[in-house]
Scaffold this motif. Structure first.
Motif, PDB file in Angstrom:
ATOM      1  N   ILE A  98      88.205 -40.080   9.121  1.00  8.95           N
ATOM      2  CA  ILE A  98      89.177 -39.203   8.474  1.00  8.95           C
ATOM      3  C   ILE A  98      88.596 -37.796   8.372  1.00  8.95           C
ATOM      4  O   ILE A  98      87.441 -37.620   7.984  1.00  8.95           O
ATOM      5  N   ILE A  99      89.398 -36.803   8.736  1.00  6.51           N
ATOM      6  CA  ILE A  99      88.975 -35.406   8.701  1.00  6.51           C
ATOM      7  C   ILE A  99      89.882 -34.645   7.735  1.00  6.51           C
ATOM      8  O   ILE A  99      91.109 -34.708   7.850  1.00  6.51           O
ATOM      9  N   CYS A 100      89.278 -33.935   6.789  1.00  2.10           N
ATOM     10  CA  CYS A 100      90.033 -33.138   5.826  1.00  2.10           C
ATOM     11  C   CYS A 100      89.612 -31.680   5.943  1.00  2.10           C
ATOM     12  O   CYS A 100      88.418 -31.377   5.915  1.00  2.10           O
ATOM     13  N   CYS A 101      90.580 -30.798   6.081  1.00  4.83           N
ATOM     14  CA  CYS A 101      90.300 -29.365   6.161  1.00  4.83           C
ATOM     15  C   CYS A 101      90.471 -28.765   4.772  1.00  4.83           C
ATOM     16  O   CYS A 101      91.562 -28.814   4.193  1.00  4.83           O
ATOM     17  N   THR A 102      89.399 -28.189   4.237  1.00  5.37           N
ATOM     18  CA  THR A 102      89.372 -27.791   2.831  1.00  5.37           C
ATOM     19  C   THR A 102      89.754 -26.332   2.595  1.00  5.37           C
ATOM     20  O   THR A 102      89.534 -25.470   3.437  1.00  5.37           O
ATOM     21  N   ASN A 103      90.306 -26.104   1.424  1.00  3.03           N
ATOM     22  CA  ASN A 103      90.553 -24.750   0.924  1.00  3.03           C
ATOM     23  C   ASN A 103      89.785 -24.605  -0.388  1.00  3.03           C
ATOM     24  O   ASN A 103      90.372 -24.561  -1.476  1.00  3.03           O
ATOM     25  N   ASN A 104      88.461 -24.573  -0.257  1.00  5.89           N
ATOM     26  CA  ASN A 104      87.566 -24.572  -1.414  1.00  5.89           C
ATOM     27  C   ASN A 104      87.959 -25.706  -2.365  1.00  5.89           C
ATOM     28  O   ASN A 104      88.202 -26.822  -1.924  1.00  5.89           O
ATOM     29  N   ALA A 105      88.059 -25.422  -3.667  1.00  8.63           N
ATOM     30  CA  ALA A 105      88.443 -26.460  -4.626  1.00  8.63           C
ATOM     31  C   ALA A 105      89.947 -26.485  -4.871  1.00  8.63           C
ATOM     32  O   ALA A 105      90.443 -27.326  -5.623  1.00  8.63           O
ATOM     33  N   TYR A 106      90.685 -25.586  -4.209  1.00  9.71           N
ATOM     34  CA  TYR A 106      92.114 -25.462  -4.481  1.00  9.71           C
ATOM     35  C   TYR A 106      92.926 -26.614  -3.894  1.00  9.71           C
ATOM     36  O   TYR A 106      93.981 -26.963  -4.412  1.00  9.71           O
ATOM     37  N   GLY A 107      92.447 -27.177  -2.794  1.00  9.50           N
ATOM     38  CA  GLY A 107      93.191 -28.250  -2.158  1.00  9.50           C
ATOM     39  C   GLY A 107      92.768 -28.433  -0.716  1.00  9.50           C
ATOM     40  O   GLY A 107      91.687 -27.994  -0.303  1.00  9.50           O
ATOM     41  N   LEU A 108      93.629 -29.062   0.060  1.00 11.10           N
ATOM     42  CA  LEU A 108      93.355 -29.332   1.469  1.00 11.10           C
ATOM     43  C   LEU A 108      94.450 -28.713   2.332  1.00 11.10           C
ATOM     44  O   LEU A 108      95.632 -28.821   2.023  1.00 11.10           O
TER      45      LEU A 108
END
Length: 287
Positions: free
Chosen positions: A204-214
């Motif tokens: 599973i690959i998740c692209c992050t937006n810091n702590a704000y979300g994915l």
């Protein structure tokens, strides 16, 4: 009327599987019943790893690009043609195995279907042992360029990849020890390459937006690959265009048309913990 809008790659198939499963979980009774009938009527099923789970879907439904209820109802196509397409293009191969049958029966019983027999296609370059192996979840930041994450995410999404930067050297045939020698004084690079070289199909690959979300959640459909400047990360603090060349193919299946998925929508509850909000590439076990 014959359908010719065949899928182009495994990412297209995975997206169709996700669509069909979303109907199973729909609040609409009509959509749920429609999906259940697809599973009941299927003869051949595509098998794909989604993290530590195997997903099954009728080969006819997943064989046409961006398939959905409306398209399938208008023209359901021909399963014989989709099966031949999978084989001819070396996307999937036939597999008969007790492990698959057991996993399939467990899944079908979980949705209230008792099916006596089924036949399976597994990814062409995988074996049953690959489908039995455990998987990880990886969290990737799309860029190091300040204020440019959304554009960098769009590059990931449009190209169906995730990527990291550093040297434009193809490390396909390098051992981790050899890569480490090139980054003796760069612990961040060593950490990122250690992880990207571990990623395998089905992770599973998740692209992050810091702590704000994915920005998005997807399934890896390849291991490490190299193509010079495949991903534009943005413009760095020196005003230079930044590109990444080390990548993984990803089927991005969960995302918002605009913006990102807020952390609050992910319902993270103890003992689960959120991803590390900063850094290039991190890893977590799948519960």
């Amino acid at each position: 009327m014959e359908r010719t809008d065949f899928i182009e790659n495994r990412a297209d198939v995975i997206k169709n599987i996700y669509t069909l499963y979303s109907y199973l979980g729909s609040n609409s009774e009509e959509e749920r019943d429609w999906a259940l009938n697809r599973f009941k009527q299927g003869k051949w099923y595509i098998v794909e790893p989604f993290g530590n789970m195997l997903f099954f879907a009728p080969s006819r439904f997943v064989g046409y690009k961006n398939n959905n209820i409306a398209k399938h109802t208008e023209n359901h196509g021909d399963g014989t043609q989709t099966n031949e397409y999978f084989r001819r293009n070396r996307l999937y191969k036939i597999s008969e195995d007790e492990f698959l049958s057991k996993q399939f029966n467990n899944f079908m019983l979980s949705i209230g279907i008792d099916k006596e027999s089924a036949q399976f296609f597994i990814p062409y370059n995988q074996e049953i042992s690959d489908l039995q192996s455990g998987h990880k979840c990886y969290f990737i930041c799309p860029t190091h360029c300040s204020g440019q994450k959304e554009d960098a995410w769009k590059s990931f999404f449009e190209k169906g990849i995730m990527a990291i930067g550093w040297n434009n050297t193809d490390y396909s045939n390098y051992t981790l020890e050899e890569i480490t020698k090139e980054y003796v004084d760069d612990a961040k690079a060593i950490a990122a390459f250690t992880l990207i070289k571990q990623i395998k199909e089905g992770d599973i690959i998740c692209c992050t937006n810091n702590a704000y979300g994915l920005w998005g959640i997807g399934i890896a459909t390849s291991s490490y690959r190299f193509k010079e400047n495949i991903h534009k990360a943005g413009v760095d603090e020196d005003g230079e265009e930044a590109y990444y060349s080390h990548y993984i193919n990803v089927a991005w299946i969960c995302f918002k048309e605009q913006g990102f998925i807020p952390t609050s929508d992910l319902h993270i509850h103890a003992p689960e913990k959120m991803w590390q909000p900063y850094g290039t590439l991190t890893q977590k076990d799948i519960p």
